[in-house]
Every structure is written in structure tokens, then in C-alpha cells.
Write an enzyme that holds these catalytic residues in place. Structure first.
Site: not given
Lengths: 333, 333
Positions: A147, A153, A159
Site C-alpha cells: 500500500g 520500506y 515501516h
């Protein structure tokens, strides 16, 4: 010709995740491979590991999954739906997991496919794991959508890096069973890209898959390197710090391609565990490497062969993992 | 009095994992807390996220889970079984996940509870995540059993360290939703220990839970620190290497407790990202720290306040994460 098993988990057959899985299947078929697809939502696959896994019962009083798996292995006791999936897995030269990243991992329907199909006795166990596992010499690929964008990332992203988040899959499922985990194919922020970007992604997938059989792969851990009782590494780890003075007007330092190749080889061999690479400040460039080696001379020589480090000061000491735990105690109270 | 929600996932009610969940529930009740248990196997919880989540339909032609979740949030459209679980989650001051570690993660029935209950719009989203999330100021605990011993899950163990393997749970589920992840309670090699060791483990759990409300907790990431478009960290990262000469006959160096405490505080604050701590060789002791800070003077001063580093040479440079990726390319082809 090779056997490819694609295990796909998305509830919408027209989703982009499903398009990726279809494109992968078509690409492999066109290249002459034999492709089997387990489309878990379309199959209404039940992901709950329970007594429903088995036609046999080893112990009716106490349900211990591994004991029932071992018993079912010895007595042909897996229900047909699992027996079918196990055979697909046993025949696969390339295992592809296709899924949207849900809560930083596999959707439950796919996690349950793993829980039920990778059965003790049948698929792993009694010495069959890591380099001795079913997937020895075979490959596995995660094909996923996210998403959030790639930058979320990466190291330093909100994240946490995707490499960490996929460790349970890459190390704990793929490599545990002997499959070499390939670099994942990730469609970043797939929900937020338009038709053109999606077409580009499908093309990028086709190109990637064309060469997937010749990609260099990381070795899976060698069981012989680990103590058979404690599973602790018998090889040692070293911290090598490197530094060199850099003149204020020196051009931006670019590591040569040959060094990058050599470091990737060390990483894939399980020798380079991690690297922390600094920029330049106050006339100093520095980096720190964690290496797995037999002794410190070997650890140092692995790095000193790199041309980028030829004019660096190298300091190598064994890592002290116990003291490290005491000094970096994320979980200690 | 606090609200405790225990979500338990083991198919055998007499298993040790189930005994741990029961012991946790009893201990909290005896301490005067309100305890709710979702025993997923006993409830025959369906873990497959699909249209069966909703009474409403936002788009009958194309199933996009987050869009349906948002629509169901606005129209009271979650099926009663999920509505019940969502209310339990919303009321929980402490969230406990109790499970056997299956394939380095949650059993599918528990992963599916996460997939379905943590719904977009209702539980997270529109700015509610990390320090702005539902669990803000609340705690979460993983209570788990493993098949292999602790040494297999330490740094250098065959299975990779448990901290990495639990990152999808601790960071990606607990912290993502605002819950501070507590140090997990792990019964190592639970299948291989006898009744006495099990009784000891249950006692250790009771003792741990008695003080769980006052344990120091790590902060969850602060969304304001990250770029709203890319989710990349706006704070910088630094590599600090430290070294000092050690005399050959010096006694074994033991870091003082105050330093350990200080480093844990830095870790919990998100300032100390990782530490690589060496032993002594050739008269040198060294370590390398990755720190998150506003500038290098701040990064250096965070460490120079440690008494163990008072006689060390400290070298601080900014981390160059792009070059690091190029030089430690686990996934690059």
C-alpha cells in the site's frame, strides 16, 4: 522445462495482485515451463490447521500438530486437499508466493497454506531443513504489492525495511525448507498507480522472469555449521571497522562495480552479515562490517581484497554477542 | 483496573500454550483487572478476509478490501462476529497475543484475526497510525512458545534472531496501531520440557505479569518525524565507531549498569537503532553504533555521556543509506 508453482492469495480476481499472478503464469507457460497455480481464494482454501488436516488420528486425547503430521506421513493420512498441495510443492522447481502485503506479512489464507502444507515428517524434519531441505537447489520468489511507497520500506522508513519484514518468509519459510529466496518482485503502492504504471509493472515482471533461472542466489544456511543441540553458529563473527582520511576537495567517492559484486557475493555466501556505511565528515570516511568467518585474519582478508578499502585503516575484533545484547537491550526490563 | 484482551490461538485446549493463556487470564483477574479472552480455535474463528466481513457492499463489481472496510465503518456494516472483536480491541488497555510460533509467525487463525479485525477506517487510517494510533499509550504483549531452544533464535543462531522474526508483529501490527510492544514472554522449546520446567514457566509468567504495567516501554514511531508523502525519516542517522586500547592484563571489561540503562533508554526512545559490540583483540576494544539524531554533534554527545566510553576515541559520520544499499546488496541482481 521446469515446474513452477504459483500460490496466489487475493480475494479479487481483477485486482492488480491477481494480474501479476496471471502475468507470471503466462510468462512461464510461454517460455515452455509447466505452471501450476493454487489460487487460494478461488479454491476456498481453508487455512486453519487442525484435526481436519488428517484422515488418521495418532492420539485422540491430545492434539499435538507435529505428532499428527508425522503419523499422517507414515500412514498416508493427509486429507486429499492437502495431499494435492503437498505434491505440487514437492514437484516445484520454483515456488512463487503471490500476495498483497497485509499487516507486513502473508494474508491468513496463504499463511495457513504454509501452516498446513509444510507438514512435519512429509515436507521437513528429521534432518531435512535449510541446506538439507526439500527445496535444496530450488528457488522461491515473493511477488507482492504494497500500500505504501518504497521509501516507507527502506532503511530509515516509517515501516522499517522490507528485508526485515520479509525475514519470516525468506529465512523462516523459504530458506528453512531449502529454497533459495530470490530478490522479491514488489509493486510499491500498487493501489495508488494508474493503468500505464501498472502496464509498466507487468512488463517489468515479464522481463524479470525471463532471467530468473540464472539470477545469482543466496546460499541457505548450512546445518553443519551449527551446533546440533543449541543450533548456535559454530563459526565466529567479527566487527571490522574501516576508515580513511578524505581530502576536502576530493570528488564524491563511488565504489567500483567489482567491489559491489564482491560484497554481494559475500552477502549471498552468508559471510557478510551486515554493513553500516558512512558518508564523509570532518575529513573522515568510515564504515563498519559484520562478518562471519573462522578467524579474524580471514575476516580482515575478505575485506582487504576490496579496492575501495585498499587505502583504509582496518580494525578487526571478534564480536561479543552477549555484551552486545546487554548494551543494546531492546527487550530487557 | 484495566481491560486486558487475550487473543489465543492453539488447537489443543490442554496444550502448554493454552495453559500459558489461562494462567495469564487468571493472574490478571486475581489482580483485579477485567479480562476478555478470544480463544480463536474454540470460537471456530474464520480467518479469511473476504466479502463475508461485511453486511454492506460499497462496490459489487470489484472487491477492494480497504474501500469496503471504509464503507462498512461509515455504515455500521461489519458482521456481528467482527463487530464484537473490534469492540474488544477498542476497549483493551493491554493486548495479549498468545500463540505457538508457527513458521516464525502467527498461526493463520490469529493472522486472520488481525487481517479482519484491524479494519481500515474503523481501527486505523486517516491519520490514525503509530503514535496517533488506536493503541496510543497502551501496551501489547506476545506470549509464545517455540519448538527450538533460545540459542537458535539469538544473534548468530540458525533461525536468525527472534527480534527480527517478530518485527512484523511488534512494529507492523502492535506499534503500527500505536501499542507499545513489550518484551515478549517466550517459552523456549516448550514441546521438549517436562512438568517441572513447565510449572516454573507458569510461575515466571505470573511474576512477569505482576509488574507489566510499570515496565518501561519503547516509544512507537512518531509520524511527525516522517515525510508525509514518502514516509522517509526526516531525522538523520549516524555511524559512531568507538575504540580504545586495552592493556593485555586488564580485567574483563564489564559495562556499568548505569550505561546499560542509558543505552536501553536510547533504544526505547528510537535513538539507538543498533549496536555492534566487539571483544578485545590485539589490544583494541571497539564497537559501532547506529544512532538517529538531528546532527552529528548530538549523536556523539548521546554516547559520550556513557562512562564506559569516557576513555574511547569516537568517530561519527552520517550514514549514507544509499551507498550502504549498494554495498550490502542482499537483493540486488
Amino acid at each position: 522445462m521446469a515446474n513452477v508453482l504459483i500460490v496466489h492469495a487475493h480475494p479479487e480476481s481483477n485486482s492488480f495482485s491477481s494480474a501479476l499472478a496471471r502475468t507470471a503464469a503466462e510468462t512461464f507457460v510461454q517460455a515452455g515451463h509447466r505452471v501450476t497455480v493454487s489460487d487460494l481464494y478461488a479454491m476456498s482454501f481453508d487455512p486453519v490447521s487442525a484435526r481436519t488436516n488428517y484422515l488418521t488420528v495418532a492420539n485422540p486425547e491430545y492434539f499435538k500438530p507435529q505428532a499428527e503430521e508425522q503419523y499422517a506421513t507414515e500412514h498416508g493420512g493427509f486429507v486429499p486437499a492437502l495431499e494435492t498441495e503437498m505434491r505440487k510443492l514437492e514437484e516445484a522447481d520454483l515456488l512463487v508466493f503471490s500476495f498483497p502485503l497485509w499487516w507486513f506479512g502473508l494474508p491468513a489464507i496463504l499463511k495457513g497454506w504454509v501452516d498446513r502444507v509444510f507438514a512435519y515428517g512429509r515436507i521437513y524434519g528429521r534432518g531435512r531443513w535449510y541446506d538439507q531441505g526439500l527445496g535444496r537447489g530450488k528457488r522461491a520468489l515473493a511477488l507482492l504489492t504494497t500500500g505504501s511507497p518504497a521509501t516507507a520500506y527502506q532503511r530509515g522508513g516509517l515501516h522499517t525495511d522490507l528485508e526485515t519484514m520479509l525475514a519470516p518468509l525468506h529465512h523462516g519459510i523459504f530458506a528453512f525448507n531449502g529454497f533459495s529466496p530470490l530478490r522479491p518482485f514488489v509493486s510499491w503502492g500498487a493501489a495508488h498507480i494508474g493503468p500505464e504504471a501498472r502496464a509498466d509493472q507487468l512488463n517489468a515482471l515479464r522481463e524479470r522472469l525471463a532471467t530468473i533461472w540464472s539470477e545469482p542466489t543466496p546460499v541457505v544456511p548450512e546445518v553443519a555449521d551449527y551446533d546440533p543441540q543449541t543450533f548456535a553458529d559454530k563459526r565466529r563473527r567479527f566487527l571490522v571497522t574501516v576508515r580513511k582520511p578524505v581530502l576536502p576537495d576530493a570528488p564524491q567517492f563511488v565504489p567500483p562495480k567489482t567491489d559491489q559484486q564482491r560484497l554481494r557475493d559475500l552477502r549471498f555466501a552468508g559471510t557478510l552479515v551486515r554493513a553500516l556505511v558512512g558518508g564523509t565528515e570532518n575529513g573522515i570516511w568510515q564504515a563498519a562490517f559484520e562478518l562471519r568467518a573462522s578467524d579474524s585474519a580471514k575476516a580482515t582478508s575478505l575485506l582487504s581484497s576490496l579496492s575501495m578499502l585498499s587505502d583504509c585503516e582496518l580494525t578487526c575484533t571478534p564480536l561479543d554477542l552477549e555484551r552486545e545484547q546487554a548494551l543494546s537491550p531492546c527487550w530487557q526490563s
